[in-house]
Motif scaffolding. Structure first.
Motif, PDB file in Angstrom:
ATOM      1  N   LYS A 209     -54.405 -21.569  11.266  1.00 39.48           N
ATOM      2  CA  LYS A 209     -54.128 -20.276  10.657  1.00 39.48           C
ATOM      3  C   LYS A 209     -52.630 -20.012  10.679  1.00 39.48           C
ATOM      4  N   LEU A 210     -52.166 -19.277   9.685  1.00 42.09           N
ATOM      5  CA  LEU A 210     -50.760 -18.925   9.621  1.00 42.09           C
ATOM      6  C   LEU A 210     -50.332 -18.155  10.871  1.00 42.09           C
ATOM      7  N   ALA A 211     -51.210 -17.313  11.377  1.00 44.69           N
ATOM      8  CA  ALA A 211     -50.894 -16.517  12.573  1.00 44.69           C
ATOM      9  C   ALA A 211     -50.581 -17.402  13.769  1.00 44.69           C
ATOM     10  N   ASP A 212     -51.244 -18.569  13.842  1.00 44.49           N
ATOM     11  CA  ASP A 212     -50.958 -19.510  14.933  1.00 44.49           C
ATOM     12  C   ASP A 212     -49.600 -20.180  14.740  1.00 44.49           C
ATOM     13  N   LEU A 213     -49.292 -20.513  13.490  1.00 48.07           N
ATOM     14  CA  LEU A 213     -48.034 -21.196  13.200  1.00 48.07           C
ATOM     15  C   LEU A 213     -46.831 -20.333  13.555  1.00 48.07           C
ATOM     16  N   VAL A 214     -46.887 -19.035  13.247  1.00 44.29           N
ATOM     17  CA  VAL A 214     -45.737 -18.152  13.488  1.00 44.29           C
ATOM     18  C   VAL A 214     -45.853 -17.394  14.814  1.00 44.29           C
ATOM     19  N   ARG A 215     -46.848 -17.752  15.628  1.00 40.28           N
ATOM     20  CA  ARG A 215     -47.030 -17.124  16.947  1.00 40.28           C
ATOM     21  C   ARG A 215     -47.144 -15.602  16.821  1.00 40.28           C
ATOM     22  N   PHE A 216     -48.102 -15.188  16.021  1.00 41.16           N
ATOM     23  CA  PHE A 216     -48.292 -13.767  15.755  1.00 41.16           C
ATOM     24  C   PHE A 216     -48.659 -12.999  17.022  1.00 41.16           C
ATOM     25  N   ASN A 217     -49.336 -13.676  17.962  1.00 42.20           N
ATOM     26  CA  ASN A 217     -49.703 -13.024  19.226  1.00 42.20           C
ATOM     27  C   ASN A 217     -48.472 -12.548  19.983  1.00 42.20           C
ATOM     28  N   GLU A 218     -47.384 -13.343  19.911  1.00 45.37           N
ATOM     29  CA  GLU A 218     -46.154 -12.942  20.583  1.00 45.37           C
ATOM     30  C   GLU A 218     -45.558 -11.695  19.932  1.00 45.37           C
ATOM     31  N   VAL A 219     -45.712 -11.577  18.628  1.00 41.40           N
ATOM     32  CA  VAL A 219     -45.240 -10.387  17.924  1.00 41.40           C
ATOM     33  C   VAL A 219     -46.013  -9.160  18.401  1.00 41.40           C
ATOM     34  N   MET A 220     -47.331  -9.309  18.549  1.00 40.00           N
ATOM     35  CA  MET A 220     -48.158  -8.197  19.011  1.00 40.00           C
ATOM     36  C   MET A 220     -47.766  -7.777  20.433  1.00 40.00           C
ATOM     37  N   LYS A 221     -47.499  -8.757  21.280  1.00 45.36           N
ATOM     38  CA  LYS A 221     -47.082  -8.446  22.656  1.00 45.36           C
ATOM     39  C   LYS A 221     -45.760  -7.683  22.660  1.00 45.36           C
ATOM     40  N   TYR A 222     -44.852  -8.094  21.784  1.00 52.11           N
ATOM     41  CA  TYR A 222     -43.555  -7.414  21.689  1.00 52.11           C
ATOM     42  C   TYR A 222     -43.741  -5.953  21.269  1.00 52.11           C
ATOM     43  N   ILE A 223     -44.574  -5.718  20.262  1.00 53.56           N
ATOM     44  CA  ILE A 223     -44.794  -4.348  19.779  1.00 53.56           C
ATOM     45  C   ILE A 223     -45.455  -3.499  20.861  1.00 53.56           C
ATOM     46  N   ILE A 224     -46.404  -4.080  21.591  1.00 52.18           N
ATOM     47  CA  ILE A 224     -47.056  -3.358  22.680  1.00 52.18           C
ATOM     48  C   ILE A 224     -46.028  -2.960  23.745  1.00 52.18           C
ATOM     49  N   ARG A 225     -45.127  -3.885  24.060  1.00 56.19           N
ATOM     50  CA  ARG A 225     -44.116  -3.586  25.078  1.00 56.19           C
ATOM     51  C   ARG A 225     -43.167  -2.477  24.604  1.00 56.19           C
ATOM     52  N   LYS A 226     -42.735  -2.543  23.335  1.00 56.65           N
ATOM     53  CA  LYS A 226     -41.763  -1.576  22.830  1.00 56.65           C
ATOM     54  C   LYS A 226     -42.365  -0.197  22.592  1.00 56.65           C
ATOM     55  N   THR A 227     -43.632  -0.142  22.170  1.00 59.83           N
ATOM     56  CA  THR A 227     -44.221   1.143  21.781  1.00 59.83           C
ATOM     57  C   THR A 227     -45.287   1.637  22.752  1.00 59.83           C
ATOM     58  N   GLY A 228     -45.654   0.810  23.724  1.00 59.45           N
ATOM     59  CA  GLY A 228     -46.645   1.213  24.721  1.00 59.45           C
ATOM     60  C   GLY A 228     -46.018   1.321  26.098  1.00 59.45           C
ATOM     61  N   VAL A 229     -45.534   0.205  26.613  1.00 56.85           N
ATOM     62  CA  VAL A 229     -44.942   0.194  27.949  1.00 56.85           C
ATOM     63  C   VAL A 229     -43.725   1.109  28.012  1.00 56.85           C
ATOM     64  N   GLU A 230     -42.823   0.979  27.039  1.00 58.80           N
ATOM     65  CA  GLU A 230     -41.615   1.811  27.058  1.00 58.80           C
ATOM     66  C   GLU A 230     -41.937   3.288  26.811  1.00 58.80           C
ATOM     67  N   PHE A 231     -42.981   3.565  26.033  1.00 63.43           N
ATOM     68  CA  PHE A 231     -43.409   4.960  25.855  1.00 63.43           C
ATOM     69  C   PHE A 231     -43.893   5.531  27.181  1.00 63.43           C
ATOM     70  N   ALA A 232     -44.692   4.756  27.920  1.00 66.01           N
ATOM     71  CA  ALA A 232     -45.179   5.206  29.230  1.00 66.01           C
ATOM     72  C   ALA A 232     -44.012   5.481  30.169  1.00 66.01           C
ATOM     73  N   HIS A 233     -42.978   4.652  30.114  1.00 68.12           N
ATOM     74  CA  HIS A 233     -41.815   4.841  30.972  1.00 68.12           C
ATOM     75  C   HIS A 233     -40.994   6.066  30.565  1.00 68.12           C
ATOM     76  N   GLN A 234     -41.084   6.434  29.296  1.00 62.72           N
ATOM     77  CA  GLN A 234     -40.401   7.644  28.842  1.00 62.72           C
ATOM     78  C   GLN A 234     -41.027   8.898  29.423  1.00 62.72           C
ATOM     79  N   VAL A 235     -42.360   8.906  29.494  1.00 65.23           N
ATOM     80  CA  VAL A 235     -43.055  10.147  29.817  1.00 65.23           C
ATOM     81  C   VAL A 235     -43.542  10.241  31.250  1.00 65.23           C
TER      82      VAL A 235
END
Length: 313
Positions: A182-208
């Motif tokens: 799958k294309l998602a495997d070739l471009v390591r889409f899972n790593e992109v999802m982890k990055y977004i979770i860290r930027k918009t989830g983990v960092e949001f929790a640290h803000q509040v």
């Protein structure tokens, strides 16, 4: 006996190395977690926190609702991301053991809380193929690139007052692989999802809310054979044994050695959770005009202020 210039040069280099080696100070590092206050004025109350996935509640759909499979796949990605975001925010807040999280509704099953909550309002993740998979002969592998714009919206609800926090950015996913399904495997889409979770989830929790942050402290490993032995204990987590050695040198007539011992004892005290004692040791180390000790003392003073702030919230 007469020596050639070549021999004299070798002797000079040897003596220089000996001097440099004898004066070399070796530092060690040890990691510890410190509790930090919320990073923005959006800090929430510490009691009765509820997390709610309003995005999933408002977008309950079945596969049959979509004629276009691509649209369904996008909804599936957005939905999975929404579930993970609510979970990770809840986990980050609960990890401090300071806040009381009464509900984590990651699936959007319940009615949104009416007064105090963190509500995930929207998840919009788009994947746009910039480079279709191509075979690169020089790498002996396939290459592709995908552009991923995203937008995540949170709502902070406190005593019926609403504050909105929106994250939007673009991530590029690319990669090389000799084979792929799958294309998602070739471009390591899972790593992109982890990055977004860290930027918009983990960092949001640290803000509040307060959060744990991994940091490190430095200490002196060199000075004499006993300091090297203490360093061995530090490397193996035997902090108490290392401290016993440093205490023996804290009263040394050698002011520099005593200052190094006091700084190391300050690090030890902080590792044990005694900030007051760590400040006392660091102040004694600073008396020897040790710049490292002065900086460390300021770091400990800031930690003391942050702890006071956390206790007052």
């Amino acid at each position: 006996m007469r020596f050639s210039n070549r021999i004299w040069n070798k002797i000079a280099i040897f003596l220089l190395l000996a001097v440099l080696t004898s004066s070399c100070v070796t530092m060690g590092r040890v990691e510890l977690e410190v509790l930090k206050p919320a990073t923005s004025p959006l800090a929430i109350q510490m009691e009765n926190i509820r997390l709610h996935n309003d995005f999933l509640k408002q977008n309950q759909k079945q596969k049959a609702d979509f004629e276009n499979l691509v649209k369904y796949d996008k909804f599936r990605i957005d939905s999975l991301m929404s579930v993970e975001l609510v979970k990770v925010v809840g986990e980050e807040i609960k990890a401090t053991e300071l806040a009381r999280v009464t509900e984590i509704d990651s699936l959007g099953k319940y009615t949104a809380p009416g007064r105090n909550a963190l509500i995930l309002k929207n998840v919009d993740i788009v994947s746009e193929v910039e480079t279709e998979p191509i075979y690169v002969n020089s790498r002996g592998a396939y290459y592709a690139a995908v552009r991923v714009p995203y937008k995540i919206e949170w709502e902070i609800l406190h005593q019926s007052e609403k504050k909105n926090v929106t994250y939007h950015d673009t991530v590029w996913a690319e990669g090389y692989r000799r084979s792929f399904d799958k294309l998602a495997d070739l471009v390591r889409f899972n790593e992109v999802m982890k990055y977004i979770i860290r930027k918009t989830g983990v960092e949001f929790a640290h803000q509040v809310a307060p959060h744990w942050k991994l940091t490190n402290r430095v200490y002196y490993r060199s000075g004499n054979n006993d300091f090297q032995r203490a360093a061995y204990y530090m490397d193996n987590g035997a902090y108490d044994k290392a401290a016993e050695i440093w205490k023996q040198y804290s009263g040394s007539a050698n002011r520099s050695l005593a200052g190094n011992a006091y700084l190391n004892l300050a690090v030890y005290a902080e590792l044990k959770g005694d900030i007051e004692k760590a400040m006392d040791y660091a102040a004694k180390a600073a008396e020897s005009k040790n710049k490292l000790a002065l900086n460390y003392l300021n770091t400990l003073k800031n930690r003391q202020k942050e702890i006071k702030q956390l206790l007052e919230e």
